[in-house]
Design a protein around this motif. Sequence first.
Motif, PDB file in Angstrom:
ATOM      1  N   SER A  45       0.815  -1.215   0.000  1.00 23.30           N
ATOM      2  CA  SER A  45       0.000   0.000   0.000  1.00 23.30           C
ATOM      3  C   SER A  45       0.849   1.266   0.000  1.00 23.30           C
ATOM      4  N   SER A  46       2.171   1.117   0.124  1.00 24.33           N
ATOM      5  CA  SER A  46       3.043   2.278   0.176  1.00 24.33           C
ATOM      6  C   SER A  46       3.200   2.892  -1.205  1.00 24.33           C
ATOM      7  N   SER A  47       3.322   4.213  -1.260  1.00 25.61           N
ATOM      8  CA  SER A  47       3.584   4.882  -2.527  1.00 25.61           C
ATOM      9  C   SER A  47       5.061   4.741  -2.873  1.00 25.61           C
ATOM     10  N   ILE A  48       5.352   4.790  -4.153  1.00 28.43           N
ATOM     11  CA  ILE A  48       6.738   4.698  -4.618  1.00 28.43           C
ATOM     12  C   ILE A  48       7.392   6.060  -4.422  1.00 28.43           C
ATOM     13  N   PRO A  49       8.602   6.126  -3.841  1.00 26.80           N
ATOM     14  CA  PRO A  49       9.276   7.415  -3.682  1.00 26.80           C
ATOM     15  C   PRO A  49       9.286   8.207  -4.982  1.00 26.80           C
ATOM     16  N   ALA A  50       8.961   9.495  -4.900  1.00 31.87           N
ATOM     17  CA  ALA A  50       8.760  10.316  -6.097  1.00 31.87           C
ATOM     18  C   ALA A  50       9.996  10.374  -6.982  1.00 31.87           C
ATOM     19  N   TRP A  51      11.193  10.283  -6.398  1.00 37.86           N
ATOM     20  CA  TRP A  51      12.392  10.414  -7.214  1.00 37.86           C
ATOM     21  C   TRP A  51      12.573   9.235  -8.171  1.00 37.86           C
ATOM     22  N   ILE A  52      11.957   8.074  -7.861  1.00 39.80           N
ATOM     23  CA  ILE A  52      12.134   6.903  -8.719  1.00 39.80           C
ATOM     24  C   ILE A  52      11.424   7.081 -10.063  1.00 39.80           C
ATOM     25  N   PRO A  53      10.096   7.365 -10.089  1.00 42.31           N
ATOM     26  CA  PRO A  53       9.472   7.598 -11.406  1.00 42.31           C
ATOM     27  C   PRO A  53      10.034   8.803 -12.137  1.00 42.31           C
ATOM     28  N   SER A  54      10.473   9.824 -11.374  1.00 41.56           N
ATOM     29  CA  SER A  54      11.069  10.992 -12.011  1.00 41.56           C
ATOM     30  C   SER A  54      12.370  10.610 -12.711  1.00 41.56           C
ATOM     31  N   SER A  55      13.196   9.839 -12.009  1.00 36.12           N
ATOM     32  CA  SER A  55      14.452   9.375 -12.594  1.00 36.12           C
ATOM     33  C   SER A  55      14.180   8.497 -13.803  1.00 36.12           C
ATOM     34  N   PHE A  56      13.215   7.596 -13.662  1.00 34.51           N
ATOM     35  CA  PHE A  56      12.898   6.693 -14.773  1.00 34.51           C
ATOM     36  C   PHE A  56      12.427   7.465 -16.007  1.00 34.51           C
ATOM     37  N   SER A  57      11.597   8.480 -15.788  1.00 37.05           N
ATOM     38  CA  SER A  57      11.069   9.253 -16.905  1.00 37.05           C
ATOM     39  C   SER A  57      12.195   9.879 -17.722  1.00 37.05           C
ATOM     40  N   LEU A  58      13.172  10.451 -17.032  1.00 40.47           N
ATOM     41  CA  LEU A  58      14.301  11.054 -17.730  1.00 40.47           C
ATOM     42  C   LEU A  58      15.168  10.000 -18.415  1.00 40.47           C
ATOM     43  N   ARG A  59      15.344   8.869 -17.747  1.00 40.74           N
ATOM     44  CA  ARG A  59      16.139   7.783 -18.332  1.00 40.74           C
ATOM     45  C   ARG A  59      15.446   7.216 -19.567  1.00 40.74           C
ATOM     46  N   ALA A  60      14.119   7.131 -19.513  1.00 36.98           N
ATOM     47  CA  ALA A  60      13.361   6.619 -20.652  1.00 36.98           C
ATOM     48  C   ALA A  60      13.491   7.549 -21.859  1.00 36.98           C
ATOM     49  N   LYS A  61      13.460   8.863 -21.601  1.00 43.70           N
ATOM     50  CA  LYS A  61      13.621   9.828 -22.699  1.00 43.70           C
ATOM     51  C   LYS A  61      15.013   9.703 -23.317  1.00 43.70           C
ATOM     52  N   THR A  62      16.013   9.532 -22.462  1.00 46.74           N
ATOM     53  CA  THR A  62      17.378   9.365 -22.956  1.00 46.74           C
ATOM     54  C   THR A  62      17.498   8.110 -23.805  1.00 46.74           C
ATOM     55  N   THR A  63      16.861   7.035 -23.340  1.00 50.55           N
ATOM     56  CA  THR A  63      16.887   5.772 -24.085  1.00 50.55           C
ATOM     57  C   THR A  63      16.225   5.928 -25.443  1.00 50.55           C
ATOM     58  N   ALA A  64      15.052   6.584 -25.462  1.00 46.40           N
ATOM     59  CA  ALA A  64      14.332   6.786 -26.720  1.00 46.40           C
ATOM     60  C   ALA A  64      15.167   7.615 -27.690  1.00 46.40           C
ATOM     61  N   ALA A  65      15.835   8.650 -27.184  1.00 44.51           N
ATOM     62  CA  ALA A  65      16.669   9.493 -28.030  1.00 44.51           C
ATOM     63  C   ALA A  65      17.844   8.713 -28.600  1.00 44.51           C
ATOM     64  N   ALA A  66      18.442   7.867 -27.773  1.00 41.06           N
ATOM     65  CA  ALA A  66      19.578   7.068 -28.229  1.00 41.06           C
ATOM     66  C   ALA A  66      19.155   6.083 -29.306  1.00 41.06           C
ATOM     67  N   LEU A  67      17.980   5.471 -29.137  1.00 39.74           N
ATOM     68  CA  LEU A  67      17.482   4.536 -30.139  1.00 39.74           C
ATOM     69  C   LEU A  67      17.173   5.247 -31.444  1.00 39.74           C
ATOM     70  N   SER A  68      16.557   6.428 -31.329  1.00 38.42           N
ATOM     71  CA  SER A  68      16.226   7.198 -32.526  1.00 38.42           C
ATOM     72  C   SER A  68      17.483   7.598 -33.288  1.00 38.42           C
ATOM     73  N   SER A  69      18.496   8.034 -32.550  1.00 37.22           N
ATOM     74  CA  SER A  69      19.765   8.423 -33.170  1.00 37.22           C
ATOM     75  C   SER A  69      20.411   7.244 -33.869  1.00 37.22           C
ATOM     76  N   SER A  70      20.342   6.084 -33.215  1.00 38.41           N
ATOM     77  CA  SER A  70      20.935   4.881 -33.799  1.00 38.41           C
ATOM     78  C   SER A  70      20.244   4.496 -35.088  1.00 38.41           C
ATOM     79  N   GLN A  71      18.896   4.595 -35.095  1.00 40.75           N
ATOM     80  CA  GLN A  71      18.143   4.240 -36.298  1.00 40.75           C
ATOM     81  C   GLN A  71      18.391   5.230 -37.431  1.00 40.75           C
ATOM     82  N   ASN A  72      18.514   6.522 -37.067  1.00 44.09           N
ATOM     83  CA  ASN A  72      18.734   7.545 -38.087  1.00 44.09           C
ATOM     84  C   ASN A  72      20.097   7.421 -38.748  1.00 44.09           C
ATOM     85  N   SER A  73      21.050   6.849 -37.968  1.00 44.95           N
ATOM     86  CA  SER A  73      22.401   6.731 -38.509  1.00 44.95           C
ATOM     87  C   SER A  73      22.643   5.413 -39.209  1.00 44.95           C
TER      88      SER A  73
END
Length: 595
Positions: free
Chosen positions: A31-59
């Motif tokens: 029933s505990s909430s997930i510490p806010a820094w975890i989804p925040s960190s994940f969100s930024l990491r996910a954007k970085t991952t998506a950008a890296a994949l896009s760059s790889s595909q474009n090249s």
Amino acid sequence: MEPLARKLDHLTISSITGSHPASSSSPLSSSSSIPAWIPSSFSLRAKTTAAALSSSQNSAPEDADQMDLDHPPPSFPKNAIFNPSASSTSTIDEEFTQAVWARIFNHRRDYSLTPTIHAVVRPRSVADVIAAVQYAKSVNKKVTVRSGGHSWAAWSVQGDAVLLDLCELGLPDTVKTEGFGHHGWYGKTEELMKDEKERGSTGEGASCVWYDEETKVVACPPGMTGRELNEYLEKRGGRMFAGGHCPDVGLGGFLLQGGMGWNCKNWGWACESVVSMEVVTVDGQHLLINNESHPDLFWAARGAGPGFPAIVTRFYLLTRPLLEMYQSLYFYPASLFKKVLQWEINIAPTCDPGMEIVCVSTHLRTSSSPNPSSNPSNPNLKDTDYEPEPTILASFTLFTTSRSAALAALQPIHDLHPPGTKHLVFCQPTSLTQEYTQQLLANPLNHRYCSDNAYISNNLSTPSPAPSSSFSPSVLDVLEKAFTTLPTPKSSALWFSMNPRSRLPLENMALSMQSDHYFAVYTVWSDEKDDERCTMWVRDVFKGVEKYEAGSYLGDADFRVRRPRFWSEEAEGRLKEVRRRWDVEGRLGDGGVFL
């Protein structure tokens, strides 16, 4: 005490100690909430991952769709070593063989699998993991995953597969690794601290390991070992995580199996301290999973082992205070095994909640044998360097606040110990570092292993007073053969007390088997000619154990010897449904757990 200390150098003195899972330092509840820094960190990491994949595909080259994927260039995917025989009549070279096998702890290996491995990929980032998964799908290969390489049956080495070795996941590109050593950069604590300071916890420069002072949660990669994580946490305000007792066990496989870690009998299973995970699915999704997000995957991740239908790329783990450690050890001749084990069974429920209780059968080294302290993996110890008869060790390892508290907890045990000890040590200070060293000495590198285990039914705890015509065996009778007839001097048999955790329900996890009595054997030898003799001893022991077992633990299983039940029927059915939902094609190798 010096001669005894020398004799103790090789012993497995496993420790499972602690406080009740429901204590104030216990894992977050469902029933505990997930510490806010975890989804925040994940969100930024996910954007970085998506950008890296896009760059790889474009090249990628314009004719990428027409690339001969059976013979890809070495750069596709990144950090990959391809099987040379897949593209020509070339024979398997040493580099590829090392990539497949160098990080496998057990030297009882099926090298005939090597030619069937398509490639070994060592991803540095989540984008690399996704690219490798997508590549495996494009060439219609399975995907297997390696964190630490300590599974006895080498689950990560399966035919017709792309092997993802996570030993470098999270490392910055500036870090250069050499060869295929068992572990490396994660153990360099000062570099981890520097990396954490420079790159931070979020965004493109996310550090490999990150500790949050406020929530006491640490984020780390699955290839990191328990020892490496604890060396890091000790410098972060005296914290610890109850990882595996063997220092070279990777967190990935350990936690997916449930995690029978330090003080499991009181602190609970290590997977209960997992707050969240980042995973990559077989269709390339990068997800944050926990009790609130994708709870079906999170349920499966806590106990599915190699049957988990995704790849863990990051753990978020609740840590606990690093306490002082003390130990009492009692050594007995094998003839007193039953008396010693019954004493431990009787006293276990009354002991301090910081106490780990273990019974070990092992051969002590002789006083004239070499001292391997300077080289824990010393391969030069011969069978003649050990005493001819096994010794029974009753071990009590305590996590506590002070020596006075340790004395108060250990004295009642000492007062009741059976007569007949060969040696004893009372309330001796120890530490995680010392215990890891003992474990290394008890599990030497470059050896062949066969392991198996069982939870012995609680109904066998007390010897039956019934007449011989209606004899009902006790746990003492069931385990006597294993503890008194070890097949080699480096082998051992273990009994762990699991009470009181074994008396509490297993909630919100695929892990579904437990009892008061955990029993395991670790058969160790060096010469291939002894393979049949040693594996047959294990089979023979468990023929006498199977009808009294209440399940088995994935972490000490070797499917080449026996396939017992790892989950309740209900949990296994649910796990199969989760696998079908997330891995329709069965692309992620299950290590044989469902065969």
